[in-house]
Design a protein around this motif. Structure first.
Motif, PDB file in Angstrom:
ATOM      1  N   LEU A 233      10.044 -23.482 -59.342  1.00 42.62           N
ATOM      2  CA  LEU A 233       9.879 -23.471 -57.892  1.00 42.62           C
ATOM      3  C   LEU A 233       8.745 -22.551 -57.474  1.00 42.62           C
ATOM      4  CD1 LEU A 233      13.649 -23.573 -57.032  1.00 42.62           C
ATOM      5  CD2 LEU A 233      11.973 -25.341 -56.518  1.00 42.62           C
ATOM      6  N   LEU A 234       8.570 -21.495 -58.235  1.00 47.08           N
ATOM      7  CA  LEU A 234       7.449 -20.586 -57.983  1.00 47.08           C
ATOM      8  C   LEU A 234       6.131 -21.349 -58.101  1.00 47.08           C
ATOM      9  CD1 LEU A 234       7.466 -17.505 -57.547  1.00 47.08           C
ATOM     10  CD2 LEU A 234       6.982 -17.228 -59.968  1.00 47.08           C
TER      11      LEU A 234
ATOM     12  N   ASN B 107       5.840 -24.036 -55.357  1.00 45.98           N
ATOM     13  CA  ASN B 107       5.547 -23.492 -54.037  1.00 45.98           C
ATOM     14  C   ASN B 107       4.174 -22.832 -53.946  1.00 45.98           C
ATOM     15  OD1 ASN B 107       7.971 -24.382 -53.081  1.00 45.98           O
ATOM     16  ND2 ASN B 107       9.046 -22.472 -53.478  1.00 45.98           N
TER      17      ASN B 107
ATOM     18  N   ASP C 103      -5.022 -28.248 -46.332  1.00 46.31           N
ATOM     19  CA  ASP C 103      -6.089 -27.475 -45.715  1.00 46.31           C
ATOM     20  C   ASP C 103      -5.996 -25.998 -46.130  1.00 46.31           C
ATOM     21  OD1 ASP C 103      -8.348 -27.116 -44.199  1.00 46.31           O
ATOM     22  OD2 ASP C 103      -7.361 -27.216 -42.250  1.00 46.31           O
ATOM     23  N   ASP C 104      -5.511 -25.782 -47.338  1.00 48.45           N
ATOM     24  CA  ASP C 104      -5.406 -24.420 -47.857  1.00 48.45           C
ATOM     25  C   ASP C 104      -6.677 -24.114 -48.644  1.00 48.45           C
ATOM     26  OD1 ASP C 104      -3.321 -22.122 -48.863  1.00 48.45           O
ATOM     27  OD2 ASP C 104      -4.711 -22.686 -50.465  1.00 48.45           O
ATOM     28  N   GLU C 105      -7.296 -22.983 -48.336  1.00 50.66           N
ATOM     29  CA  GLU C 105      -8.622 -22.743 -48.906  1.00 50.66           C
ATOM     30  C   GLU C 105      -8.608 -22.630 -50.427  1.00 50.66           C
ATOM     31  OE1 GLU C 105     -10.566 -19.621 -46.643  1.00 50.66           O
ATOM     32  OE2 GLU C 105     -10.230 -20.871 -44.865  1.00 50.66           O
TER      33      GLU C 105
ATOM     34  N   PRO D 213      -1.216 -34.636 -40.649  1.00 50.15           N
ATOM     35  CA  PRO D 213      -2.399 -35.430 -40.992  1.00 50.15           C
ATOM     36  C   PRO D 213      -3.725 -34.693 -40.809  1.00 50.15           C
ATOM     37  CG  PRO D 213      -1.390 -36.246 -38.974  1.00 50.15           C
ATOM     38  CD  PRO D 213      -0.455 -35.229 -39.544  1.00 50.15           C
ATOM     39  N   THR D 214      -3.819 -33.790 -39.824  1.00 48.64           N
ATOM     40  CA  THR D 214      -5.122 -33.126 -39.645  1.00 48.64           C
ATOM     41  C   THR D 214      -5.408 -32.233 -40.852  1.00 48.64           C
ATOM     42  OG1 THR D 214      -4.077 -31.349 -38.373  1.00 48.64           O
ATOM     43  CG2 THR D 214      -5.019 -33.171 -37.126  1.00 48.64           C
ATOM     44  N   ALA D 215      -4.373 -31.559 -41.338  1.00 45.47           N
ATOM     45  CA  ALA D 215      -4.554 -30.689 -42.505  1.00 45.47           C
ATOM     46  C   ALA D 215      -4.919 -31.532 -43.727  1.00 45.47           C
ATOM     47  CB  ALA D 215      -3.288 -29.888 -42.771  1.00 45.47           C
TER      48      ALA D 215
ATOM     49  N   LEU E  20      -6.392 -34.485 -43.776  1.00 45.00           N
ATOM     50  CA  LEU E  20      -7.748 -35.029 -43.646  1.00 45.00           C
ATOM     51  C   LEU E  20      -8.785 -33.930 -43.861  1.00 45.00           C
ATOM     52  CD1 LEU E  20      -7.153 -37.489 -40.666  1.00 45.00           C
ATOM     53  CD2 LEU E  20      -7.340 -38.038 -43.084  1.00 45.00           C
ATOM     54  N   ASN E  21      -8.495 -32.722 -43.369  1.00 46.04           N
ATOM     55  CA  ASN E  21      -9.424 -31.617 -43.617  1.00 46.04           C
ATOM     56  C   ASN E  21      -9.569 -31.342 -45.109  1.00 46.04           C
ATOM     57  OD1 ASN E  21      -9.953 -31.255 -40.938  1.00 46.04           O
ATOM     58  ND2 ASN E  21      -8.670 -29.451 -40.681  1.00 46.04           N
TER      59      ASN E  21
ATOM     60  N   LYS F 191     -13.137 -32.418 -48.110  1.00 46.02           N
ATOM     61  CA  LYS F 191     -13.802 -31.414 -48.945  1.00 46.02           C
ATOM     62  C   LYS F 191     -14.279 -32.016 -50.263  1.00 46.02           C
ATOM     63  CE  LYS F 191     -11.119 -27.762 -46.816  1.00 46.02           C
ATOM     64  NZ  LYS F 191      -9.921 -26.935 -46.969  1.00 46.02           N
TER      65      LYS F 191
ATOM     66  N   TYR G  61     -11.998 -37.567 -38.570  1.00 45.07           N
ATOM     67  CA  TYR G  61     -12.009 -37.576 -40.038  1.00 45.07           C
ATOM     68  C   TYR G  61     -13.339 -38.130 -40.545  1.00 45.07           C
ATOM     69  CZ  TYR G  61     -10.925 -39.837 -44.576  1.00 45.07           C
ATOM     70  OH  TYR G  61     -10.945 -40.290 -45.859  1.00 45.07           O
TER      71      TYR G  61
ATOM     72  N   ARG H  29       0.596 -28.143 -36.310  1.00 47.14           N
ATOM     73  CA  ARG H  29      -0.658 -28.891 -36.132  1.00 47.14           C
ATOM     74  C   ARG H  29      -0.340 -30.359 -35.875  1.00 47.14           C
ATOM     75  NH1 ARG H  29      -4.175 -26.473 -41.077  1.00 47.14           N
ATOM     76  NH2 ARG H  29      -5.702 -28.031 -40.447  1.00 47.14           N
ATOM     77  N   PHE H  30      -1.345 -31.093 -35.390  1.00 43.66           N
ATOM     78  CA  PHE H  30      -1.163 -32.499 -35.033  1.00 43.66           C
ATOM     79  C   PHE H  30       0.072 -32.671 -34.153  1.00 43.66           C
ATOM     80  CE2 PHE H  30      -0.336 -37.102 -35.776  1.00 43.66           C
ATOM     81  CZ  PHE H  30      -1.530 -37.547 -35.281  1.00 43.66           C
TER      82      PHE H  30
ATOM     83  N   ILE I  83      -4.887 -34.486 -29.324  1.00 44.93           N
ATOM     84  CA  ILE I  83      -4.306 -33.894 -30.525  1.00 44.93           C
ATOM     85  C   ILE I  83      -4.329 -32.377 -30.342  1.00 44.93           C
ATOM     86  CG2 ILE I  83      -4.662 -33.538 -33.012  1.00 44.93           C
ATOM     87  CD1 ILE I  83      -5.993 -36.357 -33.040  1.00 44.93           C
TER      88      ILE I  83
ATOM     89  N   TYR J  13      13.035 -19.129 -54.089  1.00 44.03           N
ATOM     90  CA  TYR J  13      12.017 -20.164 -54.318  1.00 44.03           C
ATOM     91  C   TYR J  13      12.450 -21.555 -53.914  1.00 44.03           C
ATOM     92  CZ  TYR J  13      10.174 -16.140 -56.514  1.00 44.03           C
ATOM     93  OH  TYR J  13       9.736 -14.887 -56.718  1.00 44.03           O
ATOM     94  N   PRO J  14      13.739 -21.877 -53.996  1.00 42.12           N
ATOM     95  CA  PRO J  14      14.122 -23.214 -53.538  1.00 42.12           C
ATOM     96  C   PRO J  14      14.054 -23.361 -52.021  1.00 42.12           C
ATOM     97  CG  PRO J  14      15.902 -22.164 -54.791  1.00 42.12           C
ATOM     98  CD  PRO J  14      14.863 -21.133 -54.557  1.00 42.12           C
TER      99      PRO J  14
ATOM    100  N   ARG K  76      -8.936 -24.561 -37.139  1.00 47.30           N
ATOM    101  CA  ARG K  76      -9.222 -25.482 -38.255  1.00 47.30           C
ATOM    102  C   ARG K  76      -9.255 -26.926 -37.775  1.00 47.30           C
ATOM    103  NH1 ARG K  76      -8.470 -22.353 -43.100  1.00 47.30           N
ATOM    104  NH2 ARG K  76      -9.093 -24.162 -44.288  1.00 47.30           N
ATOM    105  N   ASP K  77      -8.564 -27.211 -36.683  1.00 47.75           N
ATOM    106  CA  ASP K  77      -8.536 -28.584 -36.176  1.00 47.75           C
ATOM    107  C   ASP K  77      -9.395 -28.776 -34.926  1.00 47.75           C
ATOM    108  OD1 ASP K  77      -6.982 -29.445 -38.220  1.00 47.75           O
ATOM    109  OD2 ASP K  77      -5.089 -29.443 -37.115  1.00 47.75           O
TER     110      ASP K  77
ATOM    111  N   PHE L 127     -10.773 -32.150 -34.154  1.00 50.68           N
ATOM    112  CA  PHE L 127      -9.784 -33.130 -33.692  1.00 50.68           C
ATOM    113  C   PHE L 127      -9.507 -32.958 -32.199  1.00 50.68           C
ATOM    114  CE2 PHE L 127      -8.966 -32.831 -38.262  1.00 50.68           C
ATOM    115  CZ  PHE L 127      -8.910 -34.174 -38.616  1.00 50.68           C
TER     116      PHE L 127
END
Lengths: 747, 300
Positions: free
Chosen positions: A557-558, A561, A568-570, A644-646, A648-649, A653, A687, B10-11, B19, B94-95, B116-117, B120
């Motif tokens: 799980l670690l 996660n 959209d995570d850098e 969806p925005t995340a 598509l972002n 990339k 997008y 978001r969205f 949006i 963690y779960p 970030r959006d 949009f």
């Protein structure tokens, strides 16, 4: 004609001309093949042209069966004949003679022989021919020939008599004997095409005479007249143009149809103007063509492009494009795979119409973004902007240049297995066999960059091996197959007096890449937990993964996660970019060495991600054994949690400037189309403006898929998209159904 | 400055035009019996516990300084009375069975995610929405966030229950493009019964806001069997007639998403409305009734 006579006739022609130049021999074989193998006009047909492919013959490529390429001998079909209890002994002997004749001569066997003659040093021996994912294989390869579209504009502008005159003139002035024989072969082929037209003209005429229904009689008479006319002059009407286009496609085995709105728009416009046709009449013709394509073309082919930059008569083409979308909306078959090219300055009515169709549950048209793809294709194929504007995609979505390139995914590389090899010092975790390079033990991979280096060595090595294994196929194709029908309409074969494989302007190879995002997410998780936080050692991680995390649920799980691509995570997206660019460049690096115009990676994954996942153990991204891999460059199912925005972002990339093909699946609740259409449009436009290359949109009702599982009989019409092709949801194997249900739905 | 929030969504396409990204503030002065974001009522963080996700790893037992978690007969028991919502157990879970809901974030941190959006928002006429909880319970923080959003060129919405200090309303007003103003019940006594507070202050704030010329959409949570009464609809119509500058009203039909949250957060269930989502066609009926009374009902 029966199967055996057809096979014998074809073989007799080959025997007779085997010592002639290859192009002449091929043309004479085609003369024996057509119209002999043509199927009858069916009651619903508005255009003539169906084929019943025989046991022995010539075709460019059959799609499904790599044995059916070039001169082929379909052993499966022959075996079925030989298994017939009522087969007379004389027939049995004739079949056996034919098998014996073709065994050393069939193109597939020629390639196999050339391939087997090559040395396979060391680990290269683990890269095998075949399209299956079994055992410890990291890569494999298959023999194919596809990814072409033809210059139908030239065909329809010139007509058959014009083409004959052109070929004769070129033949007269040709200097080299090879070129002369190619032109002579082409000349024979054009006569074959005329016989095909006349064959169907007679058939349509005869059917008209015996038809009572007056409307059908009119249709058949018109068909007969069209077929006669196109042997005499260039086509003038839309129905003549479609008829010529279709018959040529049939004899050339052109399974993808390029920019149809470019080559048919003028005919449609003229027919409308002259009053010969109204919109409804033209729609009827297109619907008939769509049904014919659905019957005759393999399910992963049949690409038709409309819209986009670089069309000579944009207004007329747009009008045709709208009609094509309407045909797809109303016919609802799995193919043709209608694709719409989008750009900022396009007629908004096209996107509007497209979204209407998609919102009704029609997967087509798929959307392609010229603003991104045109500059990308300039880089991919190293051409100028005007040429890049003529990009198309074939089959599952492999990019090409309309009637100027040849390239198809002939190899498969499982990136995630390369990573597993790196984590095991080359050993296959399941079998214990040495499957990859020895790139260091876990203890030696002390820093993350050491692991990266180990992984990238594996990838670069196997990419090179796969490309190497495909060269014998290329050499045999170049030497022994002219593919004269496709060649006549492919740049620059006609000008150069060459067959398709040696004359095409841009020739290259693609390899299909699996598990890209699993590699990225695994590396992100490893970097964070092993190298940065030191939650456990790399050796511990490998032990846990190999045990399918039994007893290590917390650690799993670690890893699960840890940040994942698609949110959209850098950090996660940067790793995906690194993996993606690396494989693209690793493929491209082979181009010069192999003297090809392009060597590309291709991320589409028609369904192999599920098959592969079933075979594979757990992964460091937290995925458990047996679960599907992430599809192409989409996120792992259910791991895109940011909306969806995340997503598509993240998608934008991965810039497609070095890729041979990629697809983006987006699954939306149909409610979105009904209630929030302007927002959906804004989402798509943003997008695209932000760098999105492609969008394949599925609109489904919230519970439609589950309902279809419960009552398949009531949901036969539910069409879904898998990787690069469409299928009826109820017809899919259960694990692919589960894969599609598990895709995140946005609403 | 930091503020207490419990989610950034978001969205978000149902909280204002286009949006949007919605920031949910923690803390609310009302306590509606149908509340769909009960985790937003308290200002302090809350521990969410979903036993179904527990894998029995036992990590929380060891980390909890107050000894809230224990295992009995293979069952994870959680003593919420003792929980101080320090979040240490959640960090080790963690779960995701344990989750700390509510966090302090600075406007800059929030804006980083919101922006970030931006593309949009620009293409859809969308932007930022402050919701909750009640954003006006943290007026200075809301103001800071709105200023930052405005500076970035975003369209800004504030969704409010209206139960706020006049000064708070006046502070955010100039930085707000559109108010989504909740009207839960038009009858004073019933309002107190359903939300815990009478509605005088809310209505006074609404009239005041209307008087300043602010753009306002009224949002009407309609809960079957609770406030879907003709008198309430009549009251809405009267209110709308009084406030001619309103941009319209939106019906917010009851949904049960808040229902299982109550259990997750160990909140008091005794007051909660026993309602179910309206049957198909019912919302259209409400819309029709309000429109017949001359109310401009907006639909998505």
């Amino acid at each position: 004609m029966n199967l055996l006579d057809m096979a014998s006739g074809f073989t007799a022609a080959h025997r007779r001309f085997a010592r002639s130049a290859p192009a002449i021999c091929e043309a004479m074989c085609l003369e024996a093949q057509f119209p002999a193998i043509l199927g009858d006009i069916r009651p619903e047909d508005r255009f003539a042209g169906r084929a019943v492919w025989p046991a022995i013959g010539f075709r460019l490529f059959s799609g499904g069966d790599s044995e059916c390429m070039g001169f082929y001998c379909n052993r499966g079909m022959i075996k079925a004949e030989l298994d017939r209890k009522d087969l007379p002994a004389s027939d049995r002997r004739r079949w056996c003679d034919l098998l014996e004749y073709w065994s050393p001569r069939a193109t597939f066997n020629r390639i196999r022989a050339a391939d087997n003659a090559l040395e396979r040093p060391g680990l290269a021996a683990t890269v095998l021919h075949g399209n299956e994912f079994r055992g410890p294989m990291i890569g494999n390869y298959v023999y194919r020939a596809s990814g072409i579209t033809l210059d139908f504009s030239r065909l329809l502008k010139t007509g058959i008599p014009g083409m004959i005159a052109r070929v004769e003139k070129l033949a007269a002035s040709a200097k080299s004997p090879d070129a002369r024989s190619v032109y002579q072969g082409m000349r024979i082929c054009l006569s074959v095409l005329c016989s095909v037209c006349r064959f169907y003209a007679r058939q349509a005429g005869a059917m008209a005479m015996s038809t009572i229904d007056s409307r059908r009689r009119e249709e058949l008479l018109a068909m007969s007249l069209d077929l006669g006319a196109i042997t005499q002059r260039r086509p003038k009407t839309l129905s003549e143009a479609i008829q010529l286009f279709w018959l040529y496609s049939l004899v050339a085995n052109a399974d993808n149809f390029g920019r149809m709105d470019v080559y048919l728009a003028g005919f449609y416009a003229r027919d409308l103007e002259s009053g010969r046709l109204d919109e409804a009449g033209a729609l009827g013709l297109l619907q008939a063509l769509w049904r014919l394509i659905a019957d005759e073309i393999p399910g992963w082919s049949g690409r038709i492009f409309v819209g986009g930059l670089g069309r000579p008569d944009e207004q007329a083409s747009d009008r045709f494009a709208l009609l094509a979308i309407e045909a797809s909306r109303t016919v609802r078959k799995l193919i043709p795979q209608l694709s719409l090219r989008w750009h900022g300055g396009m007629n908004p009515a096209l996107l509007d119409k497209a979204l209407d169709a998609i919102g009704e549950g029609c997967v087509f048209p798929m959307l392609y973004n010229d603003e991104v793809n045109v500059p990308a294709m300039q880089e991919v194929f190293r051409v100028n902007r005007a040429k890049a504007e003529q990009y198309v995609a074939s089959d599952c979505g492999e990019f090409g240049l309309d009637h100027a390139s040849l390239g198809f995914p002939d190899g498969n590389l499982v990136l995630i297995r390369a990573l597993l090899a790196a984590l095991h010092n080359g050993m296959d975790p399941k079998s214990g066999a040495q499957a990859g390079l020895r790139t260091g033990t876990c203890e030696e991979l002390a820093a993350f960059e050491d692991l990266w280096r180990a992984y990238s060595h594996q990838v670069e090595y196997f990419t090179g091996v796969i490309f190497d294994r495909l060269l014998p196929m290329f050499r045999v194709q170049e030497r022994e197959i002219s593919a004269l029908f496709p060649a006549m309409l492919t740049d620059d074969c006609l000008k150069r007096g060459r067959g398709l494989f040696s004359g095409v302007r841009h020739k290259g190879l693609l390899i299909e890449i699996y598990g890209t995002i699993n590699v990225a997410d695994s590396l992100t998780a490893i970097k964070r937990e092993v190298y940065d936080r030191r939650a456990f050692s790399l050796a511990d991680l490998v032990r846990m993964v190999d045990a399918d995390f039994a007893g290590f649920e917390k650690e799993r799980l670690l890893l699960l996660n840890a940040p994942k691509y698609g949110n959209d995570d850098e950090a996660a997206d940067a790793m995906a970019q690194r993996v993606y660019s690396h494989i693209c460049e690793a493929a491209r690096a082979n181009r010069k060495r192999l003297k090809l115009d392009f060597c590309l990676a291709d991320l589409i994954n028609a369904g192999g991600h599920v098959a592969l996942g079933r075979e594979m153990g757990a992964l460091p991204d937290g995925r458990k054994a047996g679960e599907p891999l992430a599809n192409a460059n989409g996120p792992s199912n259910g791991r895109d949690l940011g909306g969806p925005t995340a997503l598509l972002n993240s998608l934008v990339k991965l810039r497609p400037s070095a890729i041979g093909g990629q697809v983006q699946h987006l699954k939306f609740n149909r409610e979105m189309f009904r209630k929030s259409r302007p927002k959906l449009e804004a989402l798509l436009k943003t997008y695209f403006a932000g760098g999105g290359s492609q969008a394949t949109i599925m609109a489904v009702d919230r519970d439609a898929l589950q309902q279809a599982l419960k009552e398949p009989e009531n949901h036969g019409d539910l069409i879904v998209r898998i990787g690069g092709y469409c299928e009826r949801f109820v017809a899919l194997p259960s694990e692919l159904q589960a894969d599609i249900i598990a895709r995140t739905m946005y609403d | 400055m930091t503020g207490a929030i419990f989610d950034i969504q978001r969205f978000s396409i149902h909280d204002g035009p286009g949006i949007r990204t919605t920031v949910f503030f923690k803390g609310c002065p009302l306590n509606c019996i149908w509340c769909h974001n009960p985790e937003g009522i308290s200002r302090a963080p809350l521990l969410s516990f979903r036993p179904a996700l527990c894998i029995g790893c036992g990590f929380c037992f060891r980390t909890c300084p107050a000894g809230c978690h224990r295992m009995e007969g293979g069952k994870h028991l959680f003593d919420r009375e003792r929980c101080e919502a320090c979040g240490r157990c959640a960090a080790e879970c963690y779960p995701g069975a344990l989750e700390l809901v509510g966090r302090e974030e600075s406007a800059a941190e929030i804006m980083r995610e919101v922006l970030r959006d931006k593309a949009f928002y620009d293409n859809s006429g969308g932007g930022l929405t402050l919701s909750g909880g009640e954003p006006l319970m943290q007026p200075d923080f809301a103001f800071e966030l709105l200023c930052a959003a405005r500076d970035a060129g975003l369209h800004c919405c504030v969704e409010t229950c209206g139960f706020a200090a006049r000064a708070a309303l006046d502070l955010v007003r100039p930085k707000t493009d559109l108010f989504l103003f909740d009207i839960k019940e038009t009858d004073r006594a019933r309002h107190a019964e359903l939300t815990g507070k009478p509605n005088d202050r809310i209505l006074a704030n609404l009239r005041h806001l209307h008087g300043t010329g602010a753009d306002i959409i009224l949002r009407l949570p309609i809960i079957p069997g609770v406030n879907d009464r003709p008198e309430h609809f009549k009251g809405i119509a009267a209110l709308a007639r009084d406030l001619p500058g309103l941009k319209g009203v939106e019906i917010m039909p009851y949904h049960q998403l808040g229902e299982n949250k109550v259990g997750r957060f160990g909140l008091d269930q005794s007051r909660r409305a026993k309602a179910s989502a309206p049957e198909p066609g019912v919302v259209e009926g409400w819309t029709g009734e309000l429109r017949r009374r001359g109310v401009n009902v907006l639909t998505a």
